[in-house]
Write an enzyme that holds these catalytic residues in place. Structure first.
Site, PDB file in Angstrom:
ATOM      1  N   HIS A  15       0.828  -1.279  -0.357  1.00  0.00           N
ATOM      2  CA  HIS A  15      -0.332  -0.040   0.076  1.00  0.00           C
ATOM      3  C   HIS A  15       1.199   1.454  -0.477  1.00  0.00           C
ATOM      4  CE1 HIS A  15      -3.358   2.916   1.178  1.00  0.00           C
ATOM      5  NE2 HIS A  15      -2.319   3.430   1.732  1.00  0.00           N
ATOM      6  N   GLU A  16       1.622   1.211   0.470  1.00  0.00           N
ATOM      7  CA  GLU A  16       2.824   2.460   0.510  1.00  0.00           C
ATOM      8  C   GLU A  16       4.313   2.473  -0.736  1.00  0.00           C
ATOM      9  OE1 GLU A  16       2.377   4.915   2.843  1.00  0.00           O
ATOM     10  OE2 GLU A  16       0.731   2.985   3.924  1.00  0.00           O
ATOM     11  N   HIS A  37       1.517   4.562  -2.966  1.00  0.00           N
ATOM     12  CA  HIS A  37       1.591   6.180  -2.927  1.00  0.00           C
ATOM     13  C   HIS A  37       3.277   6.578  -3.530  1.00  0.00           C
ATOM     14  CE1 HIS A  37      -1.737   6.383  -0.512  1.00  0.00           C
ATOM     15  NE2 HIS A  37      -1.346   5.813   0.760  1.00  0.00           N
ATOM     16  N   GLU A  85      -5.738   7.515  -1.804  1.00  0.00           N
ATOM     17  CA  GLU A  85      -6.259   5.994  -0.539  1.00  0.00           C
ATOM     18  C   GLU A  85      -6.772   4.651  -1.433  1.00  0.00           C
ATOM     19  OE1 GLU A  85      -4.247   5.110   2.066  1.00  0.00           O
ATOM     20  OE2 GLU A  85      -3.773   7.866   2.652  1.00  0.00           O
TER      21      GLU A  85
END
Length: 267
Positions: free
Chosen positions: A135-136, A139, A195
């Site tokens: 997920h990170e 970004h 997100e």
């Protein structure tokens, strides 16, 4: 009226020139900021954070590095396969575990990743870590930092149709507003659309790296449960509601499982 009209023309020109498409999700966004400047400031901020923090070594830190490197390799392989390997050419990946009770993790532009020990009881194992780190990292790969900075530039009338770099002090001020990172507070201010995109992209990346994407839902359920009766972790502060997140993951699981199977996973 004339000024507003000119600003409208300028914004349209910027949108036409600097529209970036995410090769994994297909989402388009405006990114006019200078990536080299952003990555340089990110590196400086990352070094400062490491200097002010206690870096953990040992087996837990090794797990963070193991997961990070597998996701890194999966991303590089995918981007190369579609002819966009150059997108990641300047990344200088680094994965560190920081001793801190915060339930959080983040990835700066350019591949600088930090995971806090406070999130480890929730991740439980390397697959849980893969959910978080996928997920990170997403970004950063999706250019969400550039997108947020670009939004601020356009709002302040600093953007140009050609995407030229703006004065360093102004860039730095905008960067600090998007990435207010320090040893005590780490909160990357992304929007909910970003997100949600990181959820989807992260699910695919962890699958490409050989981690079972079906474990994403149990992880997010544990994360949500950890906030019961207390202040919500920063990691969840701008995220979609639990129901929206789970629904999105369920929708994306079939494709994620295809990536997982190709990576050698058992369905």
């Amino acid at each position: 009226m004339k000024i507003k009209h000119l600003l409208g023309i300028g914004a349209t020109a910027v949108a036409v020139v600097a529209c970036t498409t995410n090769p994994i999700t297909g989402r388009s966004s405006i990114q006019i900021a200078n990536n080299s400047e952003i990555e340089a400031m990110a590196l400086q901020q990352y070094k400062q954070t490491l200097t002010e923090s206690k870096i953990v070594t040992g087996s837990q830190a090794q797990s963070v590095k193991n997961v990070g490197n597998r996701i890194k390799s999966a991303a590089e392989k995918y981007y190369s396969s579609i002819g966009r390997g150059a997108d990641l050419a300047n990344y200088k990946w680094e994965f560190n575990l920081i001793q801190d009770k915060q339930v959080n993790a983040w990835c700066m532009p350019g591949g600088k990743v930090a995971v806090y020990t406070g999130i480890l009881p929730i991740t439980k194992d390397e697959t849980g870590l893969a959910v978080v780190m996928g997920h990170e990292v997403s970004h950063a790969l999706a250019g969400h930092g550039n997108e947020r900075i670009s939004q601020s530039m356009i709002a302040q009338g600093l953007g140009t149709a050609s995407g030229l770099a703006i004065k360093n002090e102004k860039t730095a001020a905008i960067f600090q507003s998007v990435y207010p990172i320090g040893s005590q507070v780490v909160l990357l201010k992304y929007g909910r659309n970003q997100e949600s995109e990181a959820d989807k992209m992260g699910l695919y990346l962890m699958s490409m790296a050989g981690y079972d994407p079906r474990q994403a839902i149990p992880f997010w359920n544990r994360m949500e449960a950890s906030s019961s009766g207390s202040r919500q972790p920063e990691f969840l502060s701008t995220h979609p509601s639990p129901g929206t997140r789970v629904s999105g993951i369920q929708q994306d699981l079939p494709k994620a499982l295809e990536y997982y199977k190709v990576a050698g996973g058992k369905i």
